[in-house]
Motif scaffolding. Sequence first.
Motif, mmCIF file in Angstrom:
data_model
loop_
_atom_site.group_PDB
_atom_site.id
_atom_site.type_symbol
_atom_site.label_atom_id
_atom_site.label_comp_id
_atom_site.label_asym_id
_atom_site.label_seq_id
_atom_site.Cartn_x
_atom_site.Cartn_y
_atom_site.Cartn_z
ATOM 1 N N LYS A 48 28.794 31.625 15.018
ATOM 2 C CA LYS A 48 28.774 31.657 13.594
ATOM 3 C C LYS A 48 29.252 30.338 12.930
ATOM 4 O O LYS A 48 28.537 29.719 12.022
ATOM 5 N N ARG A 49 30.267 29.767 13.421
ATOM 6 C CA ARG A 49 30.705 28.470 12.829
ATOM 7 C C ARG A 49 29.788 27.487 13.148
ATOM 8 O O ARG A 49 29.539 26.706 12.272
ATOM 9 N N LEU A 50 29.253 27.492 14.234
ATOM 10 C CA LEU A 50 28.095 26.390 14.590
ATOM 11 C C LEU A 50 27.189 26.491 13.414
ATOM 12 O O LEU A 50 26.561 25.532 13.045
ATOM 13 N N GLY A 51 26.597 27.742 13.146
ATOM 14 C CA GLY A 51 25.497 27.843 12.080
ATOM 15 C C GLY A 51 26.058 27.302 10.771
ATOM 16 O O GLY A 51 25.337 26.774 10.134
ATOM 17 N N LEU B 257 23.564 24.725 14.810
ATOM 18 C CA LEU B 257 22.382 25.442 15.696
ATOM 19 C C LEU B 257 21.090 24.590 15.597
ATOM 20 O O LEU B 257 20.540 24.626 16.776
ATOM 21 N N PRO B 258 20.652 24.440 14.546
ATOM 22 C CA PRO B 258 19.210 23.952 14.506
ATOM 23 C C PRO B 258 19.098 22.595 15.225
ATOM 24 O O PRO B 258 18.064 22.117 15.544
ATOM 25 N N PHE C 252 15.073 26.704 15.774
ATOM 26 C CA PHE C 252 15.006 28.044 15.054
ATOM 27 C C PHE C 252 16.361 28.959 15.315
ATOM 28 O O PHE C 252 16.420 29.836 14.864
ATOM 29 N N LEU C 253 17.288 28.384 15.877
ATOM 30 C CA LEU C 253 18.558 29.206 16.044
ATOM 31 C C LEU C 253 19.172 29.403 14.878
ATOM 32 O O LEU C 253 19.497 28.687 14.185
ATOM 33 N N LYS C 254 19.711 30.778 14.839
ATOM 34 C CA LYS C 254 20.697 31.075 13.631
ATOM 35 C C LYS C 254 21.672 32.153 14.123
ATOM 36 O O LYS C 254 21.406 32.749 15.098
ATOM 37 N N SER C 255 22.695 32.280 13.368
ATOM 38 C CA SER C 255 23.880 33.195 13.496
ATOM 39 C C SER C 255 23.774 34.194 12.485
ATOM 40 O O SER C 255 24.024 33.682 11.420
#
Length: 437
Positions: free
Chosen positions: A247-250, A255-256, A261-264
Amino acid sequence: MQATNVVRLQQKCCYNTEVMNLARQIEQYLPPQLLELVKGISGQAAERGERVYLVGGIVRDLLLGYPNFDFDLVVEGDAVKLAQQVAETTKAKLLSHRRFGTAKLRYENFTLDMATARRETYAQPGALPTVTPGTLKDDLIRRDFSINAMAISLTSNDYGELIDPYQGASNLDCRLIRILHPGSFRDDATRIIRGVRYEQRYGFEFEAQTARLLERDIPMLDTISGDRIRHELELIFEEKQPEFAIKRLGELGMLPRISPFLKSDGWLAEKFDRTRRLKKPSQLPLLYFCLLVYSSDEKEIEQFLARLNISAKLSRAMRDMLRLKTRLPLLDKSALKPSEIYYMLREYDPVAIQANAIASDSPIVHHHLQLFLTKLRYVRPSLDGEELKGLGISAGPEMGKVLQTLHKAKLDGEVRTRADEKKLALSLKTLNFNTDP
Ligand code: ATP
């Protein structure tokens, strides 16, 4: 984890620590057998005029009072030679890399990593460092964060002394994650991901300048190889609740950088939690990876596999997961026979099936997938080819048909005992004879 056990280093936060001796904590923290071994190693090193230190995560966690059984030793001297000597006297299995100055001693219940103290320089961002032998202080400054850059002496004249040139203990006390120099994230952007992992694991914060540099250097993640990024994700997936770090990386927009396309979101957090409740620890990392890309299409998944150089095993599971996902409506019917479920699912990787079972919101689909995983896939007819031959059924297509019919009948509960199976096999034989031209 609870921070109830924190060793209070001083009353006031962020002070420089005076010389601290942790001999008592080491004696309490390390299992006796290991303590004896470590002291023996240090004794042998002293005879060679060398010094040995406990370093890195184990020192951090010893100060926090958290369990950690990653025993990392740094040797001011020649770690490989010392390890060879120790392996001979203590009957350990030795794995050494002379080029890197590292050695692993493997005992029955634990392993011990030893490394020659080293200096590192980076030719360019993201490149692997150039390594030369150095002092303990050189070895500590090359590390990611101050809380990981502490050592404890194991040499008898100052046994237990904390060596903390970069205020790690003070930062630990203030619950801060701080890099050791402004170029740290540029040298190695995997530290950005590592930092988030520690922040979320311990509930710490980034120190103000570190936080600024982290945001500035997020684009440097593009300089990191897929293998190294994947390894950092694997480490996150070993955490108790990896959804926090994801979540924090998001939130930080990282994440991108890993894959566009990665999402949390809340969905992912809920599914991670559901995954853990399955209590299948060996499958956890694979399932976390699958769920991370569950909402993606084929092209996106292929991009992810290539960027992170994902193993053939996990690639197969992800591709199967996507194929099965498109067929889930076929499983969303309550009247399906067990044999129909079996033949729909038998070609898919079990991890792909499990990921869909976790991801699906339909109780019927979930039930069918779980039924396959826990029961149907293990069902086999009791009679084997030899026994069928004994009943006069010839090897080849005829036997294949009989075995499949027996299998379906067993899946659907139409035969239960060997006698039931024999009866069915004989009836099929009669049927075959009667219908043969
Ligand atoms: P964990 O509890 O996550 O295993 P650890 O500190 O033992 O924590 P490792 O990944 O085993 O983590 O690394 C051991 C030590 O090596 C770290 O404590 C840190 O000092 C150093 N280290 C690891 N990765 C890096 C890096 N990318 N840059 C600098 N130092 C690193």
